[in-house]
Design a protein around this motif. Structure first.
Motif, short mmCIF file in Angstrom:
data_model
loop_
_atom_site.label_atom_id
_atom_site.label_comp_id
_atom_site.label_asym_id
_atom_site.label_seq_id
_atom_site.Cartn_x
_atom_site.Cartn_y
_atom_site.Cartn_z
N GLU A 81 0.83 -1.21 0.00
CA GLU A 81 0.00 0.00 0.00
C GLU A 81 0.86 1.26 0.00
N ALA A 82 1.91 1.26 0.82
CA ALA A 82 2.75 2.45 0.93
C ALA A 82 3.47 2.75 -0.38
N VAL A 83 3.96 1.72 -1.05
CA VAL A 83 4.69 1.94 -2.30
C VAL A 83 3.73 2.42 -3.39
N VAL A 84 2.56 1.80 -3.49
CA VAL A 84 1.59 2.21 -4.50
C VAL A 84 1.17 3.66 -4.28
N ASP A 85 0.90 4.02 -3.02
CA ASP A 85 0.50 5.39 -2.71
C ASP A 85 1.63 6.38 -3.00
N ALA A 86 2.86 5.99 -2.63
CA ALA A 86 4.00 6.89 -2.84
C ALA A 86 4.22 7.15 -4.32
N ARG A 87 4.12 6.10 -5.14
CA ARG A 87 4.33 6.28 -6.57
C ARG A 87 3.20 7.11 -7.18
N ALA A 88 2.00 6.92 -6.68
CA ALA A 88 0.89 7.73 -7.18
C ALA A 88 1.08 9.20 -6.85
N ALA A 89 1.82 9.48 -5.75
CA ALA A 89 2.07 10.85 -5.34
C ALA A 89 3.34 11.42 -5.98
N GLY A 90 3.95 10.68 -6.89
CA GLY A 90 5.12 11.17 -7.59
C GLY A 90 6.44 10.86 -6.92
N GLN A 91 6.41 10.07 -5.87
CA GLN A 91 7.65 9.67 -5.21
C GLN A 91 8.27 8.47 -5.92
#
Length: 432
Positions: free
Chosen positions: A149-159
């Motif tokens: 979840e954290a990686v998917v969210d981070a990538r969606a936020a441009g990280q």
């Protein structure tokens, strides 16, 4: 030019220095903050280091062939065979971990709680540390579901998360993640194309040798880097030699090239005399195996005695399975600590123990926890004695708790906790 983000002093080293100042002032202190193992150098290793003192050439950046071959054999015996050409040595596994983050690039997922330097090193490398909680009692490995979840969210936020750091066995909790959790972590890393950096410096300090810690490299060999050293199993912190095992894959070979290039610009090569002695140690002759086993037995005896003191005082504590660390949770005592001492979080608890009793521990915040948990980390590695003779006796004792200086430290923990929590003072350890 903007100033770099501030990086705090290592919490363990800062606490050790504060305790040392009080000790020099003649105050009574009990050091449970730093994790340096207070045990003497094995004579066979000391002799090899002395004999190699004339070795003053730089040598290969990745380490001497003798050391890399010995390290490859060490990992082969643990089911992690590797080409010596994919082994890189450096001046401590701490330096290697930092260089690896530089070589991998991108943002870094770190478990919560986790060793004090992972987050700081990520920031030093220009990366964003992304915290992910562990599962209860399975320190060192982020919960695989929450990692996804954290990686998917981070990538969606441009990280740009590219790596996840794990520690098995764990510092600060002294626990070992289950084989299933490690396997699931490896599966998620493959699914999300993450590099796993597995810090396994405590691997040889699992108490139950029939149930060793499982490395992610067994499940995701193409993307897992493993690091270790001699700082913990042989108490050679001052020798500063660590080693990294790179994956035998296209990614791993490219990472190896970048890592060696970074090493060439930072430390040139590991110290030559220490490499010679380290090669002997990683070869694991009988006296080295016996010393590690003696250290493991000593840690277990003393940790279990101290754990009993925390539990008797009312703290919660996951069973310690390795290392010299405990991570007690004083949440059941929150109301009492607030009313009796004004303590409402781990920082205040650590401060009270230091100021009132001269006991050094680290708060949960040092390991990345937020929200005011009443958790601290305590290490027993300084209980073994303050002289070479006492430390040797601790290693050789069939029952180290019979030794008066160890017994005194364990009893002191019980007395301090009783004063802190209002629990009855536990019976002192019997004298033999």
């Amino acid at each position: 030019m903007p100033h770099p983000a501030p990086v705090p002093m290592s919490a363990t080293l800062a606490a050790d220095e504060a305790l040392a100042r009080r000790r020099r002032a003649g105050e009574r202190v009990l050091s449970m903050a730093g994790g340096e193992i207070g045990l003497p150098v094995l004579p066979a290793l000391r002799d090899r280091l002395a004999a190699a003192a004339a070795e003053n050439a730089y040598g290969p950046v990745a380490g001497s062939p003798a050391l890399r071959n010995a390290v490859a054999g060490y990992w082969e015996r643990r089911g992690l065979g590797v080409d010596p050409g994919l082994v890189v040595a450096g001046p401590g596994s701490k330096s290697l971990l930092f260089a690896l983050l530089l070589a991998i690039g991108g943002d870094v997922i770190v478990p919560v709680p986790s060793w004090v330097s992972y987050t700081a090193q990520a920031r030093l490398a220009g990366a964003r540390p992304l915290p992910v909680p562990i599962l209860p009692g399975q320190g060192g490995v982020p919960d695989p579901d929450r990692l996804r979840e954290a990686v998917v969210d981070a990538r969606a936020a441009g990280q740009d998360p590219r790596a996840v750091v794990v520690t098995t066995p764990d510092n600060p909790t002294g626990t070992v993640a289950s084989a299933d959790t490690v396997r699931r972590l490896a599966d998620v890393a493959r699914e999300l194309d993450l590099v796993v950096v597995s810090d396994e410096i405590y691997r040889d300090l699992v108490y139950d040798t029939s149930a060793p810690a499982v490395s992610p490299a067994l499940h995701a060999p193409e993307r897992t880097v493993v690091t270790t050293g001699l700082t913990k199993n042989l108490a050679l912190g001052g020798w500063r030699t660590g080693v990294a095992r790179l994956p035998d894959s296209e990614r791993g070979r490219a990472l190896h090239t970048r890592l060696v290039a970074i090493a060439s610009q930072i430390w040139s090569s590991p110290p030559a005399p220490v490499q010679t002695a380290a090669a002997y140690a990683f070869g694991e002759p009988p006296e080295v195996v016996e010393r590690v086993a003696a250290s493991r037995r000593l840690h277990e005896k003393v940790v279990r005695a101290v754990a009993a003191r925390f539990i008797a005082a009312g703290a919660e504590l996951a069973p310690v399975a390795a290392t010299c660390y405990l991570y007690p949770d004083f949440e059941p005592l929150r109301d009492h600590l607030a009313q009796a001492h004004g303590v409402r979080d781990g920082d205040a608890l650590a401060g009270l123990l230091f100021e009132r009793h001269g006991v050094g521990v680290l708060p949960a915040s040092a390991f990345g926890e937020s929200g005011g948990p009443l958790r601290i980390r305590a290490a027993t590695s300084h209980f073994y004695g303050d002289t070479h003779e006492r430390r040797t006796a601790a290693l050789e004792a069939a029952e180290p708790l019979d030794l008066p200086w160890i017994r005194e430290s364990v009893d002191r923990v019980g007395e301090v906790l009783a004063d802190l929590t209002g629990a009855p003072t536990p019976a002192r350890l019997p004298r033999s």
